[in-house]
Scaffold this active site. Structure first.
Site, PDB file in Angstrom:
ATOM      1  N   GLU A   1       1.142  -0.454  -3.703  1.00  0.00           N
ATOM      2  CA  GLU A   1      -0.062  -1.242  -3.398  1.00  0.00           C
ATOM      3  C   GLU A   1      -1.148  -0.506  -2.593  1.00  0.00           C
ATOM      4  O   GLU A   1      -2.278  -0.352  -3.044  1.00  0.00           O
ATOM      5  CB  GLU A   1       0.403  -2.494  -2.622  1.00  0.00           C
ATOM      6  CG  GLU A   1      -0.687  -3.340  -2.025  1.00  0.00           C
ATOM      7  CD  GLU A   1      -1.517  -4.047  -3.073  1.00  0.00           C
ATOM      8  OE1 GLU A   1      -0.935  -4.734  -3.914  1.00  0.00           O
ATOM      9  OE2 GLU A   1      -2.755  -3.917  -3.048  1.00  0.00           O
TER      10      GLU A   1
ATOM     11  N   GLN B   1       6.415  -5.409  -7.694  1.00  0.00           N
ATOM     12  CA  GLN B   1       5.450  -6.519  -7.764  1.00  0.00           C
ATOM     13  C   GLN B   1       4.498  -6.500  -8.963  1.00  0.00           C
ATOM     14  O   GLN B   1       4.284  -7.537  -9.597  1.00  0.00           O
ATOM     15  CB  GLN B   1       4.622  -6.572  -6.470  1.00  0.00           C
ATOM     16  CG  GLN B   1       3.691  -7.752  -6.435  1.00  0.00           C
ATOM     17  CD  GLN B   1       2.918  -7.959  -5.146  1.00  0.00           C
ATOM     18  OE1 GLN B   1       1.960  -8.690  -5.128  1.00  0.00           O
ATOM     19  NE2 GLN B   1       3.323  -7.361  -4.049  1.00  0.00           N
TER      20      GLN B   1
ATOM     21  N   GLY C   1     -26.049 -11.228  -2.400  1.00  0.00           N
ATOM     22  CA  GLY C   1     -27.324 -11.277  -1.701  1.00  0.00           C
ATOM     23  C   GLY C   1     -27.340 -12.359  -0.627  1.00  0.00           C
ATOM     24  O   GLY C   1     -28.397 -12.676  -0.098  1.00  0.00           O
TER      25      GLY C   1
ATOM     26  N   ASP D   1      -1.191  -4.445  -6.727  1.00  0.00           N
ATOM     27  CA  ASP D   1       0.002  -4.916  -7.432  1.00  0.00           C
ATOM     28  C   ASP D   1      -0.272  -6.130  -8.328  1.00  0.00           C
ATOM     29  O   ASP D   1      -0.386  -6.015  -9.538  1.00  0.00           O
ATOM     30  CB  ASP D   1       1.086  -5.276  -6.418  1.00  0.00           C
ATOM     31  CG  ASP D   1       1.783  -4.045  -5.874  1.00  0.00           C
ATOM     32  OD1 ASP D   1       1.688  -2.982  -6.496  1.00  0.00           O
ATOM     33  OD2 ASP D   1       2.428  -4.154  -4.827  1.00  0.00           O
TER      34      ASP D   1
HETATM   35  N1  CAO Z   1      19.449   1.270 -16.244  1.00  0.00           N
HETATM   36  C1  CAO Z   1      19.438   2.586 -15.956  1.00  0.00           C
HETATM   37  N2  CAO Z   1      18.432   3.201 -15.311  1.00  0.00           N
HETATM   38  C2  CAO Z   1      17.380   2.434 -14.963  1.00  0.00           C
HETATM   39  C3  CAO Z   1      17.317   1.070 -15.251  1.00  0.00           C
HETATM   40  C4  CAO Z   1      18.416   0.472 -15.921  1.00  0.00           C
HETATM   41  N3  CAO Z   1      18.434  -0.807 -16.219  1.00  0.00           N
HETATM   42  N4  CAO Z   1      16.139   0.592 -14.774  1.00  0.00           N
HETATM   43  C5  CAO Z   1      15.513   1.637 -14.227  1.00  0.00           C
HETATM   44  N5  CAO Z   1      16.253   2.742 -14.340  1.00  0.00           N
HETATM   45  C6  CAO Z   1      15.929   4.084 -13.874  1.00  0.00           C
HETATM   46  C7  CAO Z   1      14.748   4.678 -14.603  1.00  0.00           C
HETATM   47  O1  CAO Z   1      15.122   5.198 -15.830  1.00  0.00           O
HETATM   48  C8  CAO Z   1      14.308   5.730 -13.614  1.00  0.00           C
HETATM   49  O2  CAO Z   1      15.177   6.848 -13.694  1.00  0.00           O
HETATM   50  P1  CAO Z   1      14.683   8.382 -13.703  1.00  0.00           P
HETATM   51  O3  CAO Z   1      13.616   8.504 -12.653  1.00  0.00           O
HETATM   52  O4  CAO Z   1      15.923   9.142 -13.399  1.00  0.00           O
HETATM   53  O5  CAO Z   1      14.135   8.694 -15.028  1.00  0.00           O
HETATM   54  C9  CAO Z   1      14.565   4.999 -12.295  1.00  0.00           C
HETATM   55  O6  CAO Z   1      15.533   4.000 -12.524  1.00  0.00           O
HETATM   56  C10 CAO Z   1      13.348   4.233 -11.788  1.00  0.00           C
HETATM   57  O7  CAO Z   1      12.450   5.118 -11.405  1.00  0.00           O
HETATM   58  P2  CAO Z   1      11.066   4.679 -10.766  1.00  0.00           P
HETATM   59  O8  CAO Z   1      10.285   5.933 -10.653  1.00  0.00           O
HETATM   60  O9  CAO Z   1      10.398   3.613 -11.537  1.00  0.00           O
HETATM   61  O10 CAO Z   1      11.513   4.047  -9.373  1.00  0.00           O
HETATM   62  P3  CAO Z   1      11.138   4.466  -7.889  1.00  0.00           P
HETATM   63  O11 CAO Z   1      11.831   3.470  -7.037  1.00  0.00           O
HETATM   64  O12 CAO Z   1      11.391   5.889  -7.615  1.00  0.00           O
HETATM   65  O13 CAO Z   1       9.560   4.244  -7.808  1.00  0.00           O
HETATM   66  C11 CAO Z   1       7.542   2.963  -8.031  1.00  0.00           C
HETATM   67  C12 CAO Z   1       9.021   2.947  -7.665  1.00  0.00           C
HETATM   68  C13 CAO Z   1       7.043   1.535  -7.976  1.00  0.00           C
HETATM   69  C14 CAO Z   1       6.782   3.801  -6.999  1.00  0.00           C
HETATM   70  C15 CAO Z   1       7.379   3.554  -9.447  1.00  0.00           C
HETATM   71  O14 CAO Z   1       8.159   2.818 -10.337  1.00  0.00           O
HETATM   72  C16 CAO Z   1       5.948   3.561  -9.939  1.00  0.00           C
HETATM   73  O15 CAO Z   1       5.115   4.378  -9.521  1.00  0.00           O
HETATM   74  N6  CAO Z   1       5.620   2.651 -10.890  1.00  0.00           N
HETATM   75  C17 CAO Z   1       4.352   2.609 -11.539  1.00  0.00           C
HETATM   76  C18 CAO Z   1       3.326   2.025 -10.649  1.00  0.00           C
HETATM   77  C19 CAO Z   1       3.715   0.667 -10.169  1.00  0.00           C
HETATM   78  O16 CAO Z   1       3.962  -0.244 -10.911  1.00  0.00           O
HETATM   79  N7  CAO Z   1       3.684   0.506  -8.851  1.00  0.00           N
HETATM   80  C20 CAO Z   1       3.708  -0.821  -8.283  1.00  0.00           C
HETATM   81  C21 CAO Z   1       4.960  -1.200  -7.769  1.00  0.00           C
HETATM   82  S1  CAO Z   1       4.721  -2.685  -6.899  1.00  0.00           S
HETATM   83  O17 CAO Z   1       4.249  -2.166  -5.391  1.00  0.00           O
END
Ligand code: CAO
Length: 416
Positions: free
Chosen positions: A140, A17, A249, A169
Protein backbone atom coordinates in the site's frame (compact mmCIF):
# COMPACT_ATOMS: atom_id res chain seq x y z
CA UNK A 1 -32.71 -13.74 -5.36
CA UNK A 2 -30.74 -14.03 -8.60
CA UNK A 3 -27.71 -11.80 -8.79
CA UNK A 4 -26.11 -10.27 -11.90
CA UNK A 5 -22.92 -12.33 -11.61
CA UNK A 6 -24.62 -15.66 -10.82
CA UNK A 7 -22.96 -18.38 -12.89
CA UNK A 8 -19.62 -16.56 -13.20
CA UNK A 9 -16.90 -18.75 -11.71
CA UNK A 10 -13.79 -17.02 -10.43
CA UNK A 11 -10.50 -18.57 -9.34
CA UNK A 12 -9.34 -16.24 -6.62
CA UNK A 13 -5.59 -16.57 -6.47
CA UNK A 14 -5.25 -13.36 -4.47
CA UNK A 15 -3.84 -12.46 -1.10
CA UNK A 16 -3.44 -9.57 1.33
CA UNK A 17 -5.72 -6.67 0.24
CA UNK A 18 -5.59 -5.45 -3.36
CA UNK A 19 -6.73 -8.68 -5.03
CA UNK A 20 -9.09 -9.87 -2.27
CA UNK A 21 -10.94 -6.53 -2.28
CA UNK A 22 -11.68 -7.05 -5.98
CA UNK A 23 -12.90 -10.64 -5.73
CA UNK A 24 -14.95 -9.89 -2.61
CA UNK A 25 -16.85 -7.23 -4.53
CA UNK A 26 -17.55 -9.67 -7.37
CA UNK A 27 -18.67 -12.32 -4.85
CA UNK A 28 -21.17 -9.89 -3.33
CA UNK A 29 -22.66 -9.45 -6.77
CA UNK A 30 -23.17 -13.19 -7.23
CA UNK A 31 -19.93 -14.63 -8.64
CA UNK A 32 -18.83 -18.04 -7.39
CA UNK A 33 -15.44 -17.07 -5.98
CA UNK A 34 -13.09 -19.92 -5.08
CA UNK A 35 -10.10 -18.71 -3.13
CA UNK A 36 -7.09 -20.95 -3.75
CA UNK A 37 -4.80 -20.99 -0.73
CA UNK A 38 -1.63 -22.74 0.28
CA UNK A 39 -2.36 -25.76 2.53
CA UNK A 40 -1.54 -25.20 6.19
CA UNK A 41 -1.12 -21.43 6.06
CA UNK A 42 -3.40 -19.82 3.50
CA UNK A 43 -3.61 -16.08 2.92
CA UNK A 44 -1.06 -14.42 5.19
CA UNK A 45 -3.72 -12.05 6.53
CA UNK A 46 -5.47 -14.94 8.30
CA UNK A 47 -2.71 -14.63 10.89
CA UNK A 48 -1.90 -10.94 10.73
CA UNK A 49 -2.87 -8.65 13.63
CA UNK A 50 -5.02 -11.31 15.26
CA UNK A 51 -7.31 -10.09 18.02
CA UNK A 52 -8.66 -13.54 18.93
CA UNK A 53 -6.22 -16.44 19.32
CA UNK A 54 -6.72 -19.23 16.74
CA UNK A 55 -9.42 -17.35 14.85
CA UNK A 56 -8.95 -15.70 11.45
CA UNK A 57 -7.89 -12.08 11.84
CA UNK A 58 -10.27 -9.28 10.92
CA UNK A 59 -7.86 -8.31 8.15
CA UNK A 60 -8.82 -11.57 6.45
CA UNK A 61 -12.50 -11.76 7.37
CA UNK A 62 -13.19 -8.21 6.17
CA UNK A 63 -11.73 -8.84 2.69
CA UNK A 64 -12.84 -12.37 1.96
CA UNK A 65 -16.55 -12.58 2.68
CA UNK A 66 -18.88 -14.55 0.40
CA UNK A 67 -15.99 -16.72 -0.92
CA UNK A 68 -15.14 -20.41 -0.83
CA UNK A 69 -11.70 -21.62 0.28
CA UNK A 70 -9.87 -24.40 -1.55
CA UNK A 71 -6.47 -25.39 -0.23
CA UNK A 72 -4.14 -26.49 -2.98
CA UNK A 73 -0.37 -26.65 -3.36
CA UNK A 74 -0.11 -25.43 -6.89
CA UNK A 75 3.62 -26.07 -7.04
CA UNK A 76 3.05 -29.84 -6.78
CA UNK A 77 2.01 -31.81 -9.89
CA UNK A 78 -1.17 -33.06 -8.18
CA UNK A 79 -2.12 -29.51 -7.22
CA UNK A 80 -1.36 -28.21 -10.70
CA UNK A 81 -3.64 -30.87 -12.15
CA UNK A 82 -6.52 -29.75 -9.95
CA UNK A 83 -5.88 -26.11 -10.84
CA UNK A 84 -5.88 -26.96 -14.54
CA UNK A 85 -9.26 -28.62 -14.22
CA UNK A 86 -10.58 -25.57 -12.43
CA UNK A 87 -9.13 -23.27 -15.07
CA UNK A 88 -10.87 -25.19 -17.85
CA UNK A 89 -14.26 -24.43 -16.33
CA UNK A 90 -13.78 -20.96 -14.89
CA UNK A 91 -14.58 -17.57 -16.33
CA UNK A 92 -11.96 -15.50 -14.54
CA UNK A 93 -8.68 -16.01 -12.71
CA UNK A 94 -7.57 -13.15 -10.47
CA UNK A 95 -4.10 -12.95 -8.96
CA UNK A 96 -1.83 -10.47 -7.20
CA UNK A 97 1.34 -12.42 -6.61
CA UNK A 98 4.75 -10.82 -6.77
CA UNK A 99 6.14 -10.26 -10.28
CA UNK A 100 6.73 -13.52 -12.16
CA UNK A 101 5.29 -15.85 -9.48
CA UNK A 102 2.50 -17.19 -11.69
CA UNK A 103 4.95 -17.81 -14.56
CA UNK A 104 7.31 -19.62 -12.20
CA UNK A 105 4.38 -21.80 -11.12
CA UNK A 106 3.92 -22.76 -14.78
CA UNK A 107 0.80 -20.69 -15.40
CA UNK A 108 1.91 -17.94 -17.75
CA UNK A 109 -0.76 -15.96 -19.64
CA UNK A 110 0.01 -18.02 -22.75
CA UNK A 111 -0.50 -21.29 -20.85
CA UNK A 112 -3.69 -20.08 -19.21
CA UNK A 113 -5.03 -18.87 -22.53
CA UNK A 114 -4.19 -22.24 -24.06
CA UNK A 115 -6.00 -24.08 -21.24
CA UNK A 116 -9.08 -21.88 -21.52
CA UNK A 117 -9.18 -19.27 -24.30
CA UNK A 118 -12.43 -17.86 -22.88
CA UNK A 119 -10.99 -17.18 -19.46
CA UNK A 120 -10.16 -13.66 -18.31
CA UNK A 121 -6.86 -13.43 -16.44
CA UNK A 122 -6.75 -10.43 -14.15
CA UNK A 123 -3.63 -9.28 -12.33
CA UNK A 124 -2.56 -6.63 -9.87
CA UNK A 125 1.10 -5.69 -9.79
CA UNK A 126 2.91 -2.79 -8.16
CA UNK A 127 3.98 -1.32 -11.50
CA UNK A 128 2.74 -1.95 -15.01
CA UNK A 129 4.41 -4.43 -17.34
CA UNK A 130 7.49 -2.94 -18.94
CA UNK A 131 7.84 -0.20 -16.32
CA UNK A 132 11.41 0.22 -15.12
CA UNK A 133 10.27 -0.84 -11.64
CA UNK A 134 8.18 -3.81 -12.81
CA UNK A 135 10.27 -6.27 -10.81
CA UNK A 136 9.37 -4.64 -7.47
CA UNK A 137 7.06 -6.12 -4.88
CA UNK A 138 4.70 -3.45 -3.62
CA UNK A 139 2.51 -2.78 -0.60
CA UNK A 140 0.00 0.00 0.00
CA UNK A 141 2.29 2.75 1.21
CA UNK A 142 4.88 2.03 -1.45
CA UNK A 143 2.19 2.56 -4.08
CA UNK A 144 1.01 5.80 -2.48
CA UNK A 145 4.57 7.11 -2.77
CA UNK A 146 5.02 5.86 -6.33
CA UNK A 147 1.64 7.13 -7.52
CA UNK A 148 1.98 10.77 -6.48
CA UNK A 149 -0.31 10.66 -3.43
CA UNK A 150 2.39 10.97 -0.77
CA UNK A 151 4.22 13.93 -2.30
CA UNK A 152 0.96 15.88 -2.46
CA UNK A 153 -0.53 14.85 0.91
CA UNK A 154 0.24 16.45 4.27
CA UNK A 155 1.47 19.89 5.26
CA UNK A 156 4.05 21.96 3.42
CA UNK A 157 6.38 22.04 6.42
CA UNK A 158 6.16 18.27 7.05
CA UNK A 159 7.25 15.15 5.17
CA UNK A 160 5.33 13.40 2.37
CA UNK A 161 2.37 11.68 4.05
CA UNK A 162 0.45 8.46 3.58
CA UNK A 163 -3.35 8.52 3.54
CA UNK A 164 -5.21 6.07 5.77
CA UNK A 165 -7.49 5.28 2.84
CA UNK A 166 -6.25 2.23 0.90
CA UNK A 167 -5.49 4.09 -2.31
CA UNK A 168 -2.89 1.51 -3.29
CA UNK A 169 -4.67 -1.67 -2.26
CA UNK A 170 -8.47 -1.61 -2.27
CA UNK A 171 -8.55 1.17 -4.83
CA UNK A 172 -6.49 -0.95 -7.22
CA UNK A 173 -8.84 -3.86 -6.53
CA UNK A 174 -11.80 -1.68 -7.54
CA UNK A 175 -10.04 -0.72 -10.78
CA UNK A 176 -9.41 -4.39 -11.46
CA UNK A 177 -13.08 -5.23 -10.85
CA UNK A 178 -14.05 -2.67 -13.49
CA UNK A 179 -11.52 -4.23 -15.85
CA UNK A 180 -12.87 -7.73 -15.26
CA UNK A 181 -16.49 -6.71 -15.81
CA UNK A 182 -15.47 -4.89 -18.99
CA UNK A 183 -13.62 -7.97 -20.24
CA UNK A 184 -16.64 -10.15 -19.44
CA UNK A 185 -18.84 -7.85 -21.53
CA UNK A 186 -16.20 -7.93 -24.26
CA UNK A 187 -16.19 -11.73 -24.18
CA UNK A 188 -19.93 -11.75 -24.82
CA UNK A 189 -19.15 -10.05 -28.14
CA UNK A 190 -15.95 -11.85 -29.16
CA UNK A 191 -16.12 -15.18 -27.33
CA UNK A 192 -12.54 -14.61 -26.23
CA UNK A 193 -10.96 -14.05 -22.86
CA UNK A 194 -8.17 -11.53 -22.35
CA UNK A 195 -5.55 -10.40 -19.92
CA UNK A 196 -6.54 -7.51 -17.66
CA UNK A 197 -3.71 -5.84 -15.78
CA UNK A 198 -3.87 -3.01 -13.26
CA UNK A 199 -0.90 -1.55 -11.48
CA UNK A 200 -1.07 0.00 -8.04
CA UNK A 201 1.00 2.97 -9.18
CA UNK A 202 -1.43 3.67 -12.04
CA UNK A 203 -4.47 3.32 -9.79
CA UNK A 204 -3.09 5.77 -7.25
CA UNK A 205 -2.12 8.19 -10.02
CA UNK A 206 -5.61 7.92 -11.46
CA UNK A 207 -6.96 9.23 -8.15
CA UNK A 208 -4.31 11.96 -8.13
CA UNK A 209 -5.48 13.26 -11.49
CA UNK A 210 -6.16 16.75 -10.14
CA UNK A 211 -2.59 16.97 -8.86
CA UNK A 212 -1.31 16.39 -12.39
CA UNK A 213 -3.73 19.14 -13.41
CA UNK A 214 -2.08 21.36 -10.81
CA UNK A 215 1.44 20.50 -12.00
CA UNK A 216 0.57 21.76 -15.46
CA UNK A 217 -1.13 24.89 -14.15
CA UNK A 218 1.88 25.59 -11.94
CA UNK A 219 4.27 25.24 -14.86
CA UNK A 220 2.16 27.63 -16.93
CA UNK A 221 1.39 30.39 -14.41
CA UNK A 222 3.80 29.82 -11.51
CA UNK A 223 1.21 29.66 -8.72
CA UNK A 224 -1.90 27.78 -7.59
CA UNK A 225 -4.43 30.17 -6.20
CA UNK A 226 -6.44 27.65 -4.16
CA UNK A 227 -3.39 26.48 -2.19
CA UNK A 228 -2.54 27.93 1.24
CA UNK A 229 0.81 29.04 -0.21
CA UNK A 230 -1.03 31.64 -2.30
CA UNK A 231 -0.50 34.58 -2.32
CA UNK A 232 1.92 35.01 0.60
CA UNK A 233 4.13 31.93 0.31
CA UNK A 234 6.58 30.64 -2.26
CA UNK A 235 5.90 28.13 -5.02
CA UNK A 236 8.63 25.88 -6.36
CA UNK A 237 8.42 23.87 -9.55
CA UNK A 238 6.42 20.93 -8.16
CA UNK A 239 2.89 20.71 -6.74
CA UNK A 240 3.26 21.43 -3.03
CA UNK A 241 1.45 19.75 -0.15
CA UNK A 242 -1.65 21.80 0.55
CA UNK A 243 -2.64 20.59 4.02
CA UNK A 244 -6.42 20.43 4.23
CA UNK A 245 -7.13 22.82 1.39
CA UNK A 246 -9.93 21.94 -1.01
CA UNK A 247 -8.74 20.22 -4.15
CA UNK A 248 -11.04 22.00 -6.56
CA UNK A 249 -11.91 25.65 -6.86
CA UNK A 250 -13.73 25.70 -3.52
CA UNK A 251 -11.53 26.74 -0.58
CA UNK A 252 -12.08 24.68 2.55
CA UNK A 253 -10.36 23.67 5.75
CA UNK A 254 -10.74 21.48 8.81
CA UNK A 255 -12.03 23.77 11.56
CA UNK A 256 -12.10 23.40 15.35
CA UNK A 257 -15.42 22.97 17.13
CA UNK A 258 -16.44 22.94 20.78
CA UNK A 259 -14.31 20.48 22.73
CA UNK A 260 -11.34 20.30 20.36
CA UNK A 261 -8.95 20.84 23.30
CA UNK A 262 -9.74 17.36 24.63
CA UNK A 263 -11.31 15.58 21.64
CA UNK A 264 -8.90 15.22 18.75
CA UNK A 265 -11.79 14.80 16.31
CA UNK A 266 -13.98 17.73 17.36
CA UNK A 267 -13.70 19.30 13.93
CA UNK A 268 -15.78 19.88 10.83
CA UNK A 269 -14.76 20.32 7.21
CA UNK A 270 -16.05 23.66 6.03
CA UNK A 271 -16.21 24.59 2.36
CA UNK A 272 -16.54 28.12 1.09
CA UNK A 273 -18.37 27.41 -2.11
CA UNK A 274 -18.17 30.53 -4.26
CA UNK A 275 -21.86 31.01 -4.95
CA UNK A 276 -22.78 30.12 -1.36
CA UNK A 277 -21.00 33.16 0.09
CA UNK A 278 -24.24 34.94 0.98
CA UNK A 279 -25.75 31.99 2.91
CA UNK A 280 -22.38 31.46 4.64
CA UNK A 281 -22.38 35.06 5.86
CA UNK A 282 -25.98 34.69 7.02
CA UNK A 283 -25.24 31.41 8.83
CA UNK A 284 -22.26 32.98 10.58
CA UNK A 285 -24.16 36.11 11.55
CA UNK A 286 -21.87 38.25 9.37
CA UNK A 287 -24.27 39.96 6.95
CA UNK A 288 -21.81 42.86 6.62
CA UNK A 289 -19.41 40.54 4.72
CA UNK A 290 -21.89 39.95 1.92
CA UNK A 291 -21.18 43.15 0.03
CA UNK A 292 -17.84 44.10 1.56
CA UNK A 293 -15.35 44.36 -1.35
CA UNK A 294 -12.71 42.64 0.85
CA UNK A 295 -14.93 39.55 1.05
CA UNK A 296 -17.40 39.66 -1.83
CA UNK A 297 -15.45 37.62 -4.40
CA UNK A 298 -13.38 34.46 -4.11
CA UNK A 299 -10.39 36.42 -5.42
CA UNK A 300 -10.80 39.08 -2.74
CA UNK A 301 -11.19 36.49 0.02
CA UNK A 302 -8.21 34.31 -0.86
CA UNK A 303 -5.44 36.59 0.54
CA UNK A 304 -7.10 36.48 3.97
CA UNK A 305 -8.82 33.10 3.79
CA UNK A 306 -7.19 31.96 7.04
CA UNK A 307 -8.45 35.02 8.85
CA UNK A 308 -11.95 34.07 7.56
CA UNK A 309 -11.49 30.49 8.79
CA UNK A 310 -10.42 31.87 12.21
CA UNK A 311 -13.63 33.90 12.38
CA UNK A 312 -15.65 30.81 11.53
CA UNK A 313 -13.82 28.91 14.29
CA UNK A 314 -14.94 31.67 16.68
CA UNK A 315 -18.52 30.96 15.61
CA UNK A 316 -17.94 27.21 16.06
CA UNK A 317 -16.42 27.56 19.56
CA UNK A 318 -19.69 26.94 21.40
CA UNK A 319 -21.06 24.32 19.00
CA UNK A 320 -20.24 20.62 18.77
CA UNK A 321 -19.37 19.33 15.32
CA UNK A 322 -22.85 17.82 15.03
CA UNK A 323 -24.64 20.98 16.17
CA UNK A 324 -22.58 23.04 13.72
CA UNK A 325 -23.42 20.82 10.75
CA UNK A 326 -27.09 20.83 11.73
CA UNK A 327 -27.09 24.61 11.44
CA UNK A 328 -24.93 24.86 8.32
CA UNK A 329 -26.93 22.24 6.39
CA UNK A 330 -29.94 24.58 6.51
CA UNK A 331 -27.88 27.11 4.56
CA UNK A 332 -26.85 24.54 1.95
CA UNK A 333 -23.19 24.77 2.91
CA UNK A 334 -21.09 21.72 1.92
CA UNK A 335 -19.68 20.50 5.23
CA UNK A 336 -19.41 17.40 7.43
CA UNK A 337 -18.30 16.45 10.91
CA UNK A 338 -14.90 14.71 11.09
CA UNK A 339 -16.20 11.25 12.02
CA UNK A 340 -14.24 8.66 13.96
CA UNK A 341 -14.29 4.92 13.22
CA UNK A 342 -16.29 4.48 16.45
CA UNK A 343 -18.92 6.94 15.27
CA UNK A 344 -19.08 5.33 11.83
CA UNK A 345 -19.37 1.83 13.30
CA UNK A 346 -22.41 2.92 15.29
CA UNK A 347 -24.01 5.18 12.70
CA UNK A 348 -27.67 4.08 12.35
CA UNK A 349 -27.87 5.34 8.75
CA UNK A 350 -24.86 3.26 7.69
CA UNK A 351 -26.32 0.21 9.43
CA UNK A 352 -29.68 0.73 7.73
CA UNK A 353 -28.15 1.10 4.28
CA UNK A 354 -26.00 -2.03 4.60
CA UNK A 355 -22.74 -0.07 4.42
CA UNK A 356 -21.76 -1.20 7.92
CA UNK A 357 -22.84 -4.81 8.45
CA UNK A 358 -22.52 -7.31 11.26
CA UNK A 359 -21.51 -10.74 10.00
CA UNK A 360 -21.83 -13.96 12.01
CA UNK A 361 -18.68 -16.12 11.93
CA UNK A 362 -18.33 -19.66 13.27
CA UNK A 363 -15.02 -19.04 15.06
CA UNK A 364 -15.09 -15.33 15.87
CA UNK A 365 -18.69 -14.67 16.78
CA UNK A 366 -19.97 -11.70 14.82
CA UNK A 367 -17.79 -8.94 13.48
CA UNK A 368 -18.36 -5.65 11.72
CA UNK A 369 -17.37 -5.05 8.15
CA UNK A 370 -17.99 -2.59 5.35
CA UNK A 371 -20.66 -3.93 3.02
CA UNK A 372 -21.19 -2.96 -0.58
CA UNK A 373 -20.82 0.77 -1.11
CA UNK A 374 -22.64 0.27 -4.41
CA UNK A 375 -26.43 0.12 -4.08
CA UNK A 376 -28.79 -1.39 -6.64
CA UNK A 377 -32.55 -1.06 -7.03
CA UNK A 378 -33.00 -4.77 -7.84
CA UNK A 379 -30.40 -6.39 -5.62
CA UNK A 380 -29.24 -6.06 -2.04
CA UNK A 381 -25.77 -7.59 -1.74
CA UNK A 382 -25.72 -9.80 1.36
CA UNK A 383 -22.43 -10.24 3.19
CA UNK A 384 -21.70 -13.76 4.43
CA UNK A 385 -18.76 -14.92 6.55
CA UNK A 386 -15.30 -15.45 5.10
CA UNK A 387 -14.44 -19.14 4.72
CA UNK A 388 -12.23 -21.06 7.13
CA UNK A 389 -9.00 -22.27 5.56
CA UNK A 390 -9.88 -25.11 3.18
CA UNK A 391 -13.53 -25.11 4.25
CA UNK A 392 -14.74 -25.90 0.73
CA UNK A 393 -11.88 -28.09 -0.49
CA UNK A 394 -13.88 -31.32 -0.57
CA UNK A 395 -16.90 -29.61 -2.11
CA UNK A 396 -14.86 -27.99 -4.90
CA UNK A 397 -12.87 -31.14 -5.64
CA UNK A 398 -16.07 -33.21 -5.76
CA UNK A 399 -17.55 -30.68 -8.20
CA UNK A 400 -14.50 -31.23 -10.42
CA UNK A 401 -15.27 -34.96 -10.50
CA UNK A 402 -12.82 -36.21 -7.85
CA UNK A 403 -14.00 -39.23 -5.87
CA UNK A 404 -13.71 -39.51 -2.08
CA UNK A 405 -10.67 -41.76 -2.58
CA UNK A 406 -9.02 -39.21 -4.93
CA UNK A 407 -9.58 -36.49 -2.37
CA UNK A 408 -8.09 -38.69 0.34
CA UNK A 409 -5.07 -39.38 -1.89
CA UNK A 410 -4.58 -35.68 -2.62
CA UNK A 411 -4.58 -34.99 1.10
CA UNK A 412 -2.01 -37.79 1.60
CA UNK A 413 0.43 -36.03 -0.75
CA UNK A 414 -0.54 -32.72 0.89
CA UNK A 415 -1.46 -31.20 -2.44
CA UNK A 416 -4.64 -30.04 -0.70
N1 CAO B 1 0.65 -23.22 -3.54
C1 CAO B 1 1.98 -23.13 -3.71
N2 CAO B 1 2.65 -21.96 -3.78
C2 CAO B 1 1.91 -20.84 -3.68
C3 CAO B 1 0.53 -20.86 -3.53
C4 CAO B 1 -0.12 -22.12 -3.45
N3 CAO B 1 -1.42 -22.22 -3.30
N4 CAO B 1 0.09 -19.58 -3.46
C5 CAO B 1 1.18 -18.81 -3.59
N5 CAO B 1 2.27 -19.56 -3.72
C6 CAO B 1 3.65 -19.12 -3.88
C7 CAO B 1 3.87 -18.39 -5.18
O1 CAO B 1 4.04 -19.27 -6.23
C8 CAO B 1 5.12 -17.60 -4.85
O2 CAO B 1 6.25 -18.46 -4.90
P1 CAO B 1 7.65 -18.07 -5.60
O3 CAO B 1 7.96 -16.66 -5.19
O4 CAO B 1 8.59 -19.08 -5.06
O5 CAO B 1 7.49 -18.16 -7.05
C9 CAO B 1 4.84 -17.24 -3.39
O6 CAO B 1 3.93 -18.17 -2.87
C10 CAO B 1 4.13 -15.89 -3.23
O7 CAO B 1 4.99 -14.95 -3.56
P2 CAO B 1 4.62 -13.41 -3.46
O8 CAO B 1 5.76 -12.70 -4.08
O9 CAO B 1 3.31 -13.11 -4.06
O10 CAO B 1 4.48 -13.19 -1.88
P3 CAO B 1 5.28 -12.23 -0.91
O11 CAO B 1 4.66 -12.45 0.42
O12 CAO B 1 6.73 -12.39 -1.01
O13 CAO B 1 4.92 -10.76 -1.43
C11 CAO B 1 3.43 -9.00 -2.07
C12 CAO B 1 3.68 -10.17 -1.13
C13 CAO B 1 2.03 -8.47 -1.79
C14 CAO B 1 4.45 -7.89 -1.77
C15 CAO B 1 3.55 -9.48 -3.53
O14 CAO B 1 2.67 -10.54 -3.73
C16 CAO B 1 3.26 -8.40 -4.55
O15 CAO B 1 4.07 -7.50 -4.80
N6 CAO B 1 2.08 -8.49 -5.21
C17 CAO B 1 1.71 -7.62 -6.29
C18 CAO B 1 1.31 -6.29 -5.78
C19 CAO B 1 0.21 -6.39 -4.78
O16 CAO B 1 -0.85 -6.90 -5.02
N7 CAO B 1 0.44 -5.79 -3.62
C20 CAO B 1 -0.65 -5.52 -2.71
C21 CAO B 1 -0.72 -6.41 -1.63
S1 CAO B 1 -1.90 -5.77 -0.52
O17 CAO B 1 -1.01 -4.71 0.40
Amino acid sequence: MTKPLDGIKIIDFTHVQAGPACTQLLAWFGADVIKVERPGSGDVTRNQLRDIPDADALYFTMLNSNKKSLTLDTKKPEGKEVLEKLIRESDVLVENFGPGALDRMGFSWERLNELNPKMIVASVKGFSDGHHYDDLKVYENVAQCAGGAASTTGFWDGPPTISAAALGDSNTGMHLAIGILTALLGRDKTGKGQKVAVSMQDSVLNLCRVKLRDQQRLERVGYLEEYPQYPHGEFGDVVPRGGNAGGGGQPGWVLKCKGWETDSNAYIYFTIQGHAWEPICKALGKPEWIDDPAYKTAEARQPHIFEIFKTIEGWLADKTKFEAVDILRKFDIPCAPVLTMKELANDPSLRASGTIVEVPHSKRGSYLTVGSPIKFSDMKPEVTASPLLGEHTDEVLASLGYSKQDIFNLREVKAV
